[in-house]
Motif scaffolding. Structure first.
Motif, PDB file in Angstrom:
ATOM      1  N   PHE A  36       2.924   4.020   0.437  1.00 45.98           N
ATOM      2  CA  PHE A  36       4.066   3.974   1.359  1.00 45.98           C
ATOM      3  C   PHE A  36       3.874   4.986   2.483  1.00 45.98           C
ATOM      4  O   PHE A  36       4.132   4.692   3.659  1.00 45.98           O
ATOM      5  CB  PHE A  36       5.365   4.271   0.611  1.00 45.98           C
ATOM      6  CG  PHE A  36       6.572   4.403   1.508  1.00 45.98           C
ATOM      7  CD1 PHE A  36       7.149   3.282   2.081  1.00 45.98           C
ATOM      8  CD2 PHE A  36       7.124   5.650   1.782  1.00 45.98           C
ATOM      9  CE1 PHE A  36       8.254   3.395   2.906  1.00 45.98           C
ATOM     10  CE2 PHE A  36       8.223   5.773   2.611  1.00 45.98           C
ATOM     11  CZ  PHE A  36       8.792   4.642   3.180  1.00 45.98           C
ATOM     12  N   SER A  37       3.409   6.174   2.136  1.00 43.14           N
ATOM     13  CA  SER A  37       3.166   7.214   3.148  1.00 43.14           C
ATOM     14  C   SER A  37       2.145   6.735   4.171  1.00 43.14           C
ATOM     15  O   SER A  37       2.299   6.949   5.384  1.00 43.14           O
ATOM     16  CB  SER A  37       2.674   8.496   2.481  1.00 43.14           C
ATOM     17  OG  SER A  37       3.583   8.939   1.500  1.00 43.14           O
ATOM     18  N   SER A  38       1.097   6.071   3.696  1.00 45.13           N
ATOM     19  CA  SER A  38       0.062   5.555   4.596  1.00 45.13           C
ATOM     20  C   SER A  38       0.616   4.443   5.484  1.00 45.13           C
ATOM     21  O   SER A  38       0.297   4.366   6.677  1.00 45.13           O
ATOM     22  CB  SER A  38      -1.120   5.025   3.786  1.00 45.13           C
ATOM     23  OG  SER A  38      -1.687   6.047   2.996  1.00 45.13           O
ATOM     24  N   ALA A  39       1.454   3.579   4.894  1.00 45.03           N
ATOM     25  CA  ALA A  39       2.035   2.473   5.662  1.00 45.03           C
ATOM     26  C   ALA A  39       2.945   2.992   6.767  1.00 45.03           C
ATOM     27  O   ALA A  39       2.900   2.500   7.904  1.00 45.03           O
ATOM     28  CB  ALA A  39       2.801   1.539   4.734  1.00 45.03           C
ATOM     29  N   VAL A  40       3.772   3.979   6.462  1.00 44.57           N
ATOM     30  CA  VAL A  40       4.654   4.567   7.473  1.00 44.57           C
ATOM     31  C   VAL A  40       3.826   5.189   8.593  1.00 44.57           C
ATOM     32  O   VAL A  40       4.116   5.016   9.789  1.00 44.57           O
ATOM     33  CB  VAL A  40       5.573   5.634   6.846  1.00 44.57           C
ATOM     34  CG1 VAL A  40       6.346   6.378   7.926  1.00 44.57           C
ATOM     35  CG2 VAL A  40       6.531   4.997   5.863  1.00 44.57           C
ATOM     36  N   THR A  41       2.789   5.903   8.215  1.00 46.26           N
ATOM     37  CA  THR A  41       1.934   6.577   9.196  1.00 46.26           C
ATOM     38  C   THR A  41       1.271   5.572  10.124  1.00 46.26           C
ATOM     39  O   THR A  41       1.271   5.741  11.354  1.00 46.26           O
ATOM     40  CB  THR A  41       0.864   7.405   8.472  1.00 46.26           C
ATOM     41  OG1 THR A  41       1.502   8.401   7.669  1.00 46.26           O
ATOM     42  CG2 THR A  41      -0.075   8.079   9.459  1.00 46.26           C
ATOM     43  N   ALA A  42       0.687   4.521   9.547  1.00 48.92           N
ATOM     44  CA  ALA A  42      -0.018   3.519  10.358  1.00 48.92           C
ATOM     45  C   ALA A  42       0.944   2.741  11.242  1.00 48.92           C
ATOM     46  O   ALA A  42       0.682   2.525  12.434  1.00 48.92           O
ATOM     47  CB  ALA A  42      -0.788   2.570   9.434  1.00 48.92           C
ATOM     48  N   ALA A  43       2.070   2.310  10.668  1.00 49.32           N
ATOM     49  CA  ALA A  43       3.018   1.496  11.437  1.00 49.32           C
ATOM     50  C   ALA A  43       3.631   2.291  12.586  1.00 49.32           C
ATOM     51  O   ALA A  43       3.750   1.781  13.707  1.00 49.32           O
ATOM     52  CB  ALA A  43       4.112   0.964  10.515  1.00 49.32           C
TER      53      ALA A  43
END
Length: 428
Positions: free
Chosen positions: A135-142
């Motif tokens: 989730f942390s990676s998804a927030v960062t990328a998005a």
């Protein structure tokens, strides 16, 4: 055949993983080989002429300004400011991630640079506080996808140069969409965090005094986009000269105001800037040669004639363009899509009466969505390689953000005032 063979070669080379600049060069070379009446020296001249533009100086300038900002303590001050503003919300640290991406986007100009920085800076902290790494990676990328349309995004400069669109207007056109995306992502993060029990990092809203103190620390950094846009609009300097002003501003902040940049860091930042700029400029150099033979073969005009004879409504045209770019973006790098396809599609959009600035923002944002989309999303791979999250886990978590981005794309496409309202107001 003169056009079909080079374009086919380009797509095949992309598919087998050849670096973008060499894909475009080899495709252009194939055109000259099958048209042997054209002297090869003309290819060299077209490639060299691709960089013979004062406008392109803005790219290395803004890249350097962003790198200098990252080495001068700016990111830490903006992180603190973001925490004070959003730490009391559901998913406090995830909210910080979104806001920091928006603020840093106006400084770094690159979504990959923004994603890489936040992957190192925030994702480890989020994991420690109980957020899942995926989730942390998804927030960062998005959230890094806000960067290409926030001035002074490198994509805005490239699009303006390739399609002869006012870079100053493109800068202004990205402000409202960037803020809109930030708010939309914060709402989505709040909903997801509430369901999963991701708690705020502060018990209550920060008092006004604390907000003012943190704003004071971050004020000089936040002032940079205002200086750039204000200076361009007032006629004090051109977009290219604004890049040089940004470098000087970042250097003065790092060395004499915050005093966190020493000679060694200055040297490291300069090397990083040169390498990053060379990568972008090499692609542009090759792409100009590619676009030249497309113009010689009247490919844009033929495409425009075919589309206008087949598709009557500009709204339908925009829908088809979006679907096409979303599919292409799954396989090709965002800047490559923009450099190769924008010169083809922009004249067609103009023939439908679509505002060139509006079409530019739609095109740039659409190309950015592909960077977090399998199988070849560059931001997706950059983020996952740093955070050690599998692509499968990343895709599951990024899906809600992808749907939100599609909604935002539809809004930008069919509500032109979101993007062109501010430029029309300022330049009227």
């Amino acid at each position: 055949m003169s056009v079909i063979l080079p374009i086919s070669a380009l797509l095949i080379l992309f598919a087998i993983g050849i670096p973008v600049a060499f894909c475009i060069f080899l495709a252009t070379l194939s055109y000259f080989l099958i048209n042997n009446h054209l002297p090869m020296i003309m290819l060299v001249q077209r490639l060299a002429g691709g960089l013979d533009s004062v406008t392109l100086l803005a790219i290395p300038f803004f890249v350097m300004a962003g790198v200098f900002m990252n080495h001068s303590g700016i990111s830490q001050r903006l992180l603190k400011f973001s925490e004070v503003l959003t730490g009391h919300m559901n998913g406090g640290l995830a909210q910080v991630n979104v806001v920091l991406s928006t603020l840093m986007g106006g400084l770094s100009g690159s979504n990959i640079a923004d994603a890489a920085m936040n992957s190192k800076l925030l994702v480890p902290q989020m994991v420690v506080r109980g957020y899942s790494a995926s989730f942390s990676s998804a927030v960062t990328a998005a959230s890094s996808l806000i960067t290409p349309i926030i001035p002074p995004g490198i994509a805005l400069i490239i699009y303006g140069y390739v399609n002869n669109v006012s870079i100053g207007k493109l800068f202004l056109a990205g402000v409202v969409p960037g803020i809109m995306l930030c708010v939309m992502m914060m709402i989505l993060v709040s909903i997801i965090s509430k369901k999963r029990g991701y708690t705020p990092i502060r018990e209550k809203r920060a008092p006004v005094s604390e907000v003012l103190v943190s704003a004071k620390d971050a004020f000089l950094a936040l002032l940079l986009p205002v200086v750039i846009i204000g200076g361009i609009r007032a006629g004090v300097f051109t977009p290219t000269e604004a890049g040089a002003v940004a470098v000087l501003y970042a250097l003065l902040l790092g060395m004499f105001v915050y005093k966190q940049m020493n000679t060694r860091l200055l040297w490291d930042a300069t090397k990083e800037s040169v390498l990053s700029s060379a990568n972008v400029l090499l692609i542009i150099c090759m792409a100009v040669g590619f676009s030249k033979f497309l113009t010689w073969e009247r490919a844009p005009q033929e495409l425009a004639t075919w589309l206008t004879g087949t598709v009557e409504s500009p709204l339908t045209f925009l829908l088809l363009v979006n679907l096409f770019l979303l599919i292409i973006g799954m396989f090709l790098e965002g800047n490559a899509v923009m450099i190769v396809l924008a010169p083809l599609l922009a004249p067609v959009a103009h023939s439908y009466g679509i505002d060139p600035v509006h079409f530019g923002i739609v095109f740039i944002f659409n190309s950015a969505i592909g960077t977090i989309t399998p199988p070849l999303g560059t931001v997706m791979f950059t983020t996952c390689s740093i955070t050690k999250v599998s692509i499968e886990d990343f895709v599951k978590e990024v899906l809600p953000f992808w749907l939100l981005l599609l909604l935002a794309l539809l809004m930008l496409t069919y509500i032109p005032e979101i993007s062109i309202g501010l430029p029309n107001l300022i330049f009227s």
